[in-house]
Write an enzyme that holds these catalytic residues in place. Sequence first.
Site, PDB file in Angstrom:
ATOM      1  N   ARG A 159      45.898 -60.255 -15.255  1.00  0.00           N
ATOM      2  CA  ARG A 159      44.566 -59.636 -15.243  1.00  0.00           C
ATOM      3  C   ARG A 159      43.557 -60.578 -14.580  1.00  0.00           C
ATOM      4  NH1 ARG A 159      42.525 -59.649 -19.943  1.00  0.00           N
ATOM      5  NH2 ARG A 159      44.110 -58.408 -21.004  1.00  0.00           N
ATOM      6  N   TYR A 188      27.361 -40.959  -0.567  1.00  0.00           N
ATOM      7  CA  TYR A 188      28.646 -40.569  -1.154  1.00  0.00           C
ATOM      8  C   TYR A 188      28.377 -39.828  -2.470  1.00  0.00           C
ATOM      9  CZ  TYR A 188      33.389 -40.715  -2.851  1.00  0.00           C
ATOM     10  OH  TYR A 188      34.622 -40.361  -3.316  1.00  0.00           O
ATOM     11  N   ASP A 245      26.366 -50.052   0.659  1.00  0.00           N
ATOM     12  CA  ASP A 245      27.683 -49.424   0.776  1.00  0.00           C
ATOM     13  C   ASP A 245      28.005 -49.395   2.266  1.00  0.00           C
ATOM     14  OD1 ASP A 245      29.875 -47.744   1.087  1.00  0.00           O
ATOM     15  OD2 ASP A 245      29.259 -46.379  -0.522  1.00  0.00           O
ATOM     16  N   LYS A 296      39.147 -46.700   2.265  1.00  0.00           N
ATOM     17  CA  LYS A 296      38.807 -46.091   3.550  1.00  0.00           C
ATOM     18  C   LYS A 296      39.220 -47.032   4.690  1.00  0.00           C
ATOM     19  CE  LYS A 296      37.255 -43.051   0.725  1.00  0.00           C
ATOM     20  NZ  LYS A 296      35.869 -42.977   0.302  1.00  0.00           N
TER      21      LYS A 296
HETATM   22  C1  LIG Z   1      35.215 -43.036  -0.826  1.00  0.00           C
HETATM   23  C2  LIG Z   1      33.861 -43.639  -0.912  1.00  0.00           C
HETATM   24  C3  LIG Z   1      33.404 -44.223  -2.108  1.00  0.00           C
HETATM   25  C4  LIG Z   1      34.239 -44.235  -3.376  1.00  0.00           C
HETATM   26  O1  LIG Z   1      35.388 -45.020  -3.265  1.00  0.00           O
HETATM   27  P1  LIG Z   1      36.820 -44.672  -3.934  1.00  0.00           P
HETATM   28  O2  LIG Z   1      37.682 -45.749  -3.406  1.00  0.00           O
HETATM   29  O3  LIG Z   1      37.217 -43.300  -3.502  1.00  0.00           O
HETATM   30  O4  LIG Z   1      36.641 -44.757  -5.420  1.00  0.00           O
HETATM   31  C5  LIG Z   1      32.139 -44.770  -2.089  1.00  0.00           C
HETATM   32  N1  LIG Z   1      31.352 -44.763  -0.980  1.00  0.00           N
HETATM   33  C6  LIG Z   1      31.773 -44.215   0.171  1.00  0.00           C
HETATM   34  C7  LIG Z   1      30.874 -44.215   1.369  1.00  0.00           C
HETATM   35  C8  LIG Z   1      33.029 -43.633   0.249  1.00  0.00           C
HETATM   36  O5  LIG Z   1      33.435 -43.071   1.407  1.00  0.00           O
END
Ligand SMILES: *Cc1c(COP(=O)(O)O)cnc(C)c1O
Length: 363
Positions: free
Chosen positions: A26, A78, A151, A176
Amino acid sequence: MPAIQPSTTFLRHPDQELFDGRVYARDHSPNLAEAEAVIAALEGASEARVFASGMAAITALFRAGGPGARILAQNAGYYQTLVFLRHEHGRGSLSAHFFDPDRPGDLAAQAEAFRPNLIFIETPANPLLQILDIAEAAAIAHRHGAELVVDSSMATPILTRPLELGADYVFHSATKGLNGHSDVLAGALVPAPNARLWEEVTHARVIGGAQLGAFEAWLLVRGMRTLALRVERACVNAARVAEFLITRAEVARVLWPGLPDHPGHDIAARQMRGGFGSVLSFRLRQGDTEDGRQRALRLAGGVRLIQRATSIGGVETLIEHRASVETANPIAPPDLLRLSVGIEDVADLISDLEQAFATFEAA
Ligand SMILES: *Cc1c(COP(=O)(O)O)cnc(C)c1O
């Protein structure tokens, strides 16, 4: 190549000393540590924390401020991030307030009125592709004693390094572009030096237990080896697809920051290096009407090479009717389709769209 180390526990020497300082997975998974080191290096930082998903990472940061957290976030981005903030605000576990990225000056005005301690922006933003000025948002945050989190999932560190522009934290859905192969769910947070919430974020990752498994961490590292090449190719393909779409009479608007008429083009040209990203959205001539929705669905139904699925940043091109998946408070209008452009031969992608438009016109 690194080995996959699935062990959850680590041996001690007879005198109780640890091998390599590791006790338990962990806290001390070697594969996770390697993924964190790569992401930190990509962002020009000294450390990073990788979580079991993007949402586990960003919600760890939002929760890190406790019930006193005052989070100012953009109202288009998002979808699940906004769902989380509205939900937590509704039950009093933090205060969330929103600004409109399409209204010039609104971030500064809302920051003045709301007095946040954390500002959250997403650039390019999903699914409307707004561009936020990271350096300006950082200056606004710091003027109010707040911190800025960006983000940067759509940009990836290849195109933008938010810490260099003044951000205090970078967040990635590593699911992504970073991983890039649509086979790992992962998230990452990267701090600037002295980021105030970092100890809490680390605590959430280690004690909260939102770990990524060894195999997933290994896959993520493998995916990141080709990050620069994938991003470069996908950006070139996205530019060609955008240029194709603007020539189509069925299309009213193409939302992609690489186009000179995009309202965020100049800022994007400054803060994104080497490309404008691989995600674009487009709207149909019928606009915000039932006819617009029907035609968007029909067009998405007509592609053959491009696949109908959610997500972005993979090697394969995906199309999505966002309004179908954003249920309450949808951000995407009904005539909008989002494309995450992959690394295929772009001529194949364009002829696939051409044949889908042809069926759409015939119907
Ligand atoms: C997919 C996404 C998220 C969330 O991430 P996960 O890995 O699916 O939990 C947050 N912000 C953006 C811009 C995303 O494309």
